[in-house]
Design an enzyme around this catalytic site. Structure first.
Site, PDB file in Angstrom:
ATOM      1  N   TYR A 199       0.835  -1.202   0.000  1.00 39.16           N
ATOM      2  CA  TYR A 199       0.000   0.000   0.000  1.00 39.16           C
ATOM      3  C   TYR A 199       0.879   1.265   0.000  1.00 39.16           C
ATOM      4  O   TYR A 199       1.711   1.433   0.888  1.00 39.16           O
ATOM      5  CB  TYR A 199      -0.895  -0.060   1.237  1.00 39.16           C
ATOM      6  CG  TYR A 199      -1.564   1.213   1.690  1.00 39.16           C
ATOM      7  CD1 TYR A 199      -1.394   1.668   2.998  1.00 39.16           C
ATOM      8  CD2 TYR A 199      -2.398   1.955   0.849  1.00 39.16           C
ATOM      9  CE1 TYR A 199      -2.012   2.818   3.451  1.00 39.16           C
ATOM     10  CE2 TYR A 199      -3.015   3.111   1.289  1.00 39.16           C
ATOM     11  CZ  TYR A 199      -2.823   3.540   2.596  1.00 39.16           C
ATOM     12  OH  TYR A 199      -3.440   4.677   3.039  1.00 39.16           O
ATOM     13  N   ILE A 208      -6.462  -4.827   8.441  1.00 37.25           N
ATOM     14  CA  ILE A 208      -7.554  -3.905   8.150  1.00 37.25           C
ATOM     15  C   ILE A 208      -8.610  -4.488   7.216  1.00 37.25           C
ATOM     16  O   ILE A 208      -9.764  -4.080   7.231  1.00 37.25           O
ATOM     17  CB  ILE A 208      -7.001  -2.569   7.602  1.00 37.25           C
ATOM     18  CG1 ILE A 208      -8.031  -1.456   7.676  1.00 37.25           C
ATOM     19  CG2 ILE A 208      -6.480  -2.747   6.182  1.00 37.25           C
ATOM     20  CD1 ILE A 208      -7.498  -0.105   7.221  1.00 37.25           C
ATOM     21  N   ASP A 248      -0.978  -5.608   9.793  1.00 42.91           N
ATOM     22  CA  ASP A 248      -2.129  -4.770   9.461  1.00 42.91           C
ATOM     23  C   ASP A 248      -3.231  -5.687   8.935  1.00 42.91           C
ATOM     24  O   ASP A 248      -3.119  -6.244   7.840  1.00 42.91           O
ATOM     25  CB  ASP A 248      -1.714  -3.741   8.399  1.00 42.91           C
ATOM     26  CG  ASP A 248      -2.840  -2.777   8.061  1.00 42.91           C
ATOM     27  OD1 ASP A 248      -4.030  -3.112   8.297  1.00 42.91           O
ATOM     28  OD2 ASP A 248      -2.547  -1.692   7.537  1.00 42.91           O
ATOM     29  N   LYS A 273     -12.480  -0.265   6.257  1.00 44.23           N
ATOM     30  CA  LYS A 273     -12.629  -1.163   5.103  1.00 44.23           C
ATOM     31  C   LYS A 273     -13.719  -2.191   5.334  1.00 44.23           C
ATOM     32  O   LYS A 273     -14.563  -2.411   4.479  1.00 44.23           O
ATOM     33  CB  LYS A 273     -11.294  -1.875   4.818  1.00 44.23           C
ATOM     34  CG  LYS A 273     -10.117  -0.934   4.685  1.00 44.23           C
ATOM     35  CD  LYS A 273     -10.252   0.008   3.510  1.00 44.23           C
ATOM     36  CE  LYS A 273      -9.072   0.958   3.435  1.00 44.23           C
ATOM     37  NZ  LYS A 273      -9.214   1.929   2.341  1.00 44.23           N
TER      38      LYS A 273
END
Lengths: 452, 488
Positions: free
Chosen positions: B154, B241, B239, B278
């Protein structure tokens, strides 16, 4: 294993300012459930005008994000993560800020950056204005949180501008020069002056002399001025408050270099009493700064849900006008209760016209003119009298014996009780000379509680 | 004049304020700018750019809005909820409302199929996952220290982990030859390289499910990673998410499960980042969560959370919403179904014109393989192709270069941030473009190993449309496994 930042003490939480809070948490006063508990007078909150906010809410169901469309606003808000912020909110916010300043200053919403509270605004400004190891000059006494907010993760240094009770803790030219010289001796490059106006913990607004000194100084040294105006809406008499922007305009300096070196911080935590909502802001005429700070605000944006609610609230001008006036009236009244209550037992307060607290002179109660004596007194007041007040040393005051005492975060009854407790404590010590008489203090505390 | 003004600003402000550390000069954002200046709208601007570069989840707002309408007390502004207004508005304790932490911990457990427990006292708030990442970097590393991160990753990590912290991100290069999996060799290689350059590695940053790949890490790889960080005594920041955006097999395995059930390790090294942006589609509410197994990190991060607390108004809403377990069960399963349907629609639609995608089971996007449409296998060619896609095909997709992909030709395409009609329009545009491109670069043999067959040039647009319209009616639980879709 962890970073230096994680293992050092720069978070500042070992300060007595925060330790007092911890003691309060262990034994919090409650009128019914814990009447002997510690009364929190170390938290500068404004709880005086919630009824006004609540009645506004009752009249304005649209603020729930649904209105009559049935849900479309919710989705838009839930998805809205633009760090420029909700335009309607920023427009209303700058108008509210102008209203607090008697419309002597107008603000442009494009020059405003929203941040997660003034805590985040102040840190972001340091990241943008100074390199690690560079310094800002700050008049003492100052808000203990600055040690964390301005220095911890940024690496910026604070050099104090020492202010004295001899002239009501006003900033003098000599004090500014002395602080600058001190920075030079420490090999620190000074990037700016950081003022809090109205002052925390003093509760005073800056006067014209102080503005003259600070502005001339910043102009001559080619440095920034950051003005934390978070208490602007708590001024009892609006005509006495001058924003730094107004002060610069009054001196016809808008078209000079200094204009792009003036930065204002504010928040709705004190004026509107909404610290939980985390609404802070940076205002500056420096476009590059605004661009950088806006990007940095990604690390602490204001919830869109909250932006929406406040855009509605602040958009109701009739409400805001009434709120500002009524809030100020109640704060003034409350301050007077505390000041006169303490005065009647020989405890003077610094003359103030703003803030959610008084700067109280307890030098007469010290066993000696030393910070150790101040800590002794503070502990007695905390553990035996049952009041969490903030010692001047935690605010970096250079003279022992001063305490910040908050008055707006409790009911009238609780304030009266705290005054009684303090009065009893003072009385038990005869003509004001403090003796180490634990027994009599305990008896007098019991008596004071019976009386209340 | 402009130069001296800029120079002056650079002296007036800090380096941080005037450098490119914010990362916004990356091509990732150029596409957004193109979209912003010409956004698609079905009636007002039907030829505008369709935003496929924003990983948002808009598929379940009907359920969420219904819940909010039926639960007015969750808002402190309604008649039913207003009695909580003052209490919520003055609460600024950085521990966060206990009911908020409890509800978030429960939700995280549910998303992991109740296979692990989370302690609400280890939940720390942050300004979105953005804030959580930065906070962890501040807590775990000093300036100049490095975190290893598998590519592609990302683009926001470059800003979040590095900008104000001064730390470095060093890539663990992954390749399409094994579907971009992290291998022991690649981890060792990255670590050795850092050692040789005298860079101190403090951590390993993992994104699982992966952005931009959409893949979930298998158990073996996760064990290898935990073993690696444990051996090297470096932190693991995981992460997660996208943990509730999993829509098919293989299932998501959280790092919390690995350390609980599969491998012994020093838990002081393990930290999770999470957010509701998300899974639930709430990026505007800024609900970031940092969860650490290390007490000192929890304590430090909590103090730092003062710089990015979650608005108590939002904490209150989220606490109510996530403690309604009937609702959370429903949203997790419905979201998964709708994501599967949407994903299938796109990937099958692309497969029909010979466009392969990396096989994935999670995320709000897929990783599209356009290597055979490149003029040559270079990043310049990738940028050329990308500019055509933005300005002529009018789709904002994100080029692999911006994700630090080591091979040109890959693009991330988001699919959950639009309605069904936009999906149809997007697919039509892609088909049209590929057919036109296909004529110009018609391959005689498949160049890539994914086995994509020749382009079906004879298909008419109308027939393509019908296929596209028809395919979304298929059961989301049995997506057609087209031979054109990249197999793992």
């Amino acid at each position: 294993m962890l970073s230096k930042k994680a293992t050092c003490k720069s978070h500042g939480q070992d300060s007595s300012y925060f330790l007092g809070w911890q003691e309060y948490e262990k034994n919090p006063f409650n009128e019914d459930r814990n009447p002997l508990g510690i009364i929190q007078m170390g938290l500068a909150e404004n709880q005086l005008s919630f009824d006004l906010l609540e009645s506004w809410l009752a009249r304005n169901p649209d603020a729930t994000m649904f209105g009559s469309n049935g849900g479309s606003i919710f989705k838009e808000l839930a998805l809205f993560q633009d760090y420029h912020g909700l335009q309607t909110f920023k427009t209303e916010l700058v108008e509210f800020m102008a209203e607090i300043r008697r419309n002597k200053v107008r603000f442009d919403p494009q020059k405003l950056v929203l941040t997660a509270g003034a805590t985040s605004a102040n840190e972001t400004l340091m990241f943008c204005l100074a390199e690690p190891g560079e310094a800002f000059l700050i008049p003492t006494p100052y808000y203990p949180g600055f040690d964390r907010d301005l220095k911890w993760r940024t690496g910026v240094k604070i050099v104090p501008i020492h202010c004295s009770s001899l002239n009501g803790f006003r900033i003098t030219k000599a004090a500014l020069d002395e602080a600058y010289d001190e920075a030079l001796k420490l090999n620190l490059r000074v990037k700016g002056v950081f003022i809090t106006n109205p002052s925390n913990p003093l509760g005073t607004t800056m006067n014209q002399d102080e503005f003259n000194h600070v502005i001339s100084f910043a102009v001559s040294k080619n440095i920034h001025i950051v003005s934390d105006e978070i208490y602007a809406g708590t001024v009892f008499d609006s005509s006495k408050f001058t924003s730094i922007i107004e002060a610069i305009m009054d001196r016809n300096l808008e078209k000079t270099d200094i204009w792009s070196r003036i930065h204002v911080v504010s928040s709705l935590s004190k004026d509107l009493g909404l610290p939980g909502f985390r609404i802070g802001m940076i205002y500056s005429n420096n476009e590059t700064l605004i661009a950088a700070a806006t990007k940095m605000s990604s690390f602490g944006l204001v919830s869109s849900q909250t932006q929406y609610l406040l855009s509605k609230l602040l958009g109701d001008k009739k409400f805001t006008r009434h709120y500002i006036q009524e809030n100020q009236r109640r704060l003034k009244k409350r301050q007077q209760v505390l000041v006169s209550g303490l005065q009647s037992y020989g405890i003077p307060c610094l003359k103030s016209n703003a803030g959610l607290f008084c700067w109280v002179d307890m030098r007469n109660l010290l066993s000696s003119n030393a910070f150790e004596a101040e800590m002794e007194l503070w502990k007695k007041i905390l553990y035996e009298v049952g009041l969490n007040i903030s010692p001047g040393s935690s605010c970096h005051c250079t003279e022992p014996g001063w305490f910040r005492v908050c008055f707006a975060n409790m009911s009238q009854e609780t304030l009266n009780l705290s005054i009684h407790r303090l009065q009893a404590f003072v009385t038990s010590n005869g003509d004001g000379n403090y003796q180490n008489q634990k027994l009599s203090t305990r008896i007098s505390r019991r008596n004071s509680l019976v009386v209340s | 004049m402009e130069f001296s003004l800029k120079n002056e600003q650079q002296q007036l402000l800090s380096k941080m304020a005037t450098n490119d550390g914010h990362g916004e000069n990356s091509p990732y954002f150029d596409g957004w700018k193109a979209y912003d200046s010409d956004p698609y709208h079905p009636t007002r601007n039907p030829n505008g750019v369709i935003q496929m570069g924003l990983a948002e989840n808009q598929l379940c707002f009907d359920l969420i809005e219904e819940w909010v309408l039926n639960n007015p007390e969750a808002s402190i502004c309604t008649a039913e909820g207003a009695n909580k207004f003052m209490e919520v508005a003055i609460y600024q304790d950085y521990h966060g409302l206990p009911e908020f932490r409890n509800a978030v911990a429960r939700f995280m457990e549910k998303v992991r199929g109740e296979r692990v427990k989370f302690d609400p006292n280890r939940i720390v708030m942050s300004g979105g996952a953005t804030g959580a990442h930065e906070t962890l970097a501040f807590c775990l590393a000093d300036p100049e220290d490095a975190f290893l991160v598998p590519t592609p990753y990302y683009p926001g990590f470059d800003r979040d982990l590095r900008w104000r912290t001064g730390i470095q991100l060093l890539p663990i290069v992954c390749h399409s030859s094994n579907d971009f999996k992290v291998t022991k060799e690649s981890m060792e290689a990255a670590y050795q390289k850092a050692q040789e350059a005298n860079i101190r590695v403090k951590g390993f940053l993992l994104n699982n499910p992966s952005n931009p790949l959409g893949t979930v890490l298998d158990r073996e790889t996760l064990i290898d990673i935990v073993t690696f960080i444990n051996d090297k005594n470096i932190h693991l920041i995981c992460d997660e998410i996208y943990s509730a955006t999993v829509f098919s097999q293989p299932e998501f395995i959280s790092i919390s499960e690995i350390i609980e059930h599969d491998v012994q390790c020093n838990r002081d090294l393990i930290h999770l980042v999470y957010s509701l942006s998300k899974d639930l589609g709430f990026p505007g509410f800024r609900v970031g969560i940092l969860y650490s197994y290390n007490d000192a990190v929890v304590s430090c991060a909590r103090k730092m959370s003062s710089f990015g607390l979650v608005s108590t108004q939002t904490q209150h809403l989220i606490a109510s919403m996530l403690s309604d377990e009937t609702f959370t069960d429903k949203i997790i399963s419905t979201s998964s179904e709708r994501l599967a349907a949407r994903h299938g629609l796109f990937t099958r639609g692309l497969a029909q014109v010979g466009i392969g995608t990396l096989k994935s089971s999670a995320g709000l996007y897929f990783w599209m393989d356009l290597r055979r449409l490149l003029r040559e296998s270079t990043f310049e060619a990738e940028m050329e192709l990308w500019r055509i896609i933005i300005h002529e095909v009018k789709l904002n997709v994100s080029p692999g270069l911006s994700f630090h992909c080591s091979e040109p030709g890959w693009f991330r395409v988001c699919f959950a941030n639009m309605d069904d009609e936009s999906v149809r329009v997007a697919l039509r545009r892609i088909h049209k473009f590929v057919l036109v491109q296909g004529k110009a670069t018609e391959p005689t043999t498949p160049k890539s190993r994914c086995g994509s067959s020749k382009l079906q040039l004879s298909l008419s647009f109308r027939r393509l449309d019908e296929r596209v319209m028809g395919s979304h009616m298929m059961s989301p639980h049995s997506p057609m496994a087209s031979p054109l879709v990249r197999a793992t």
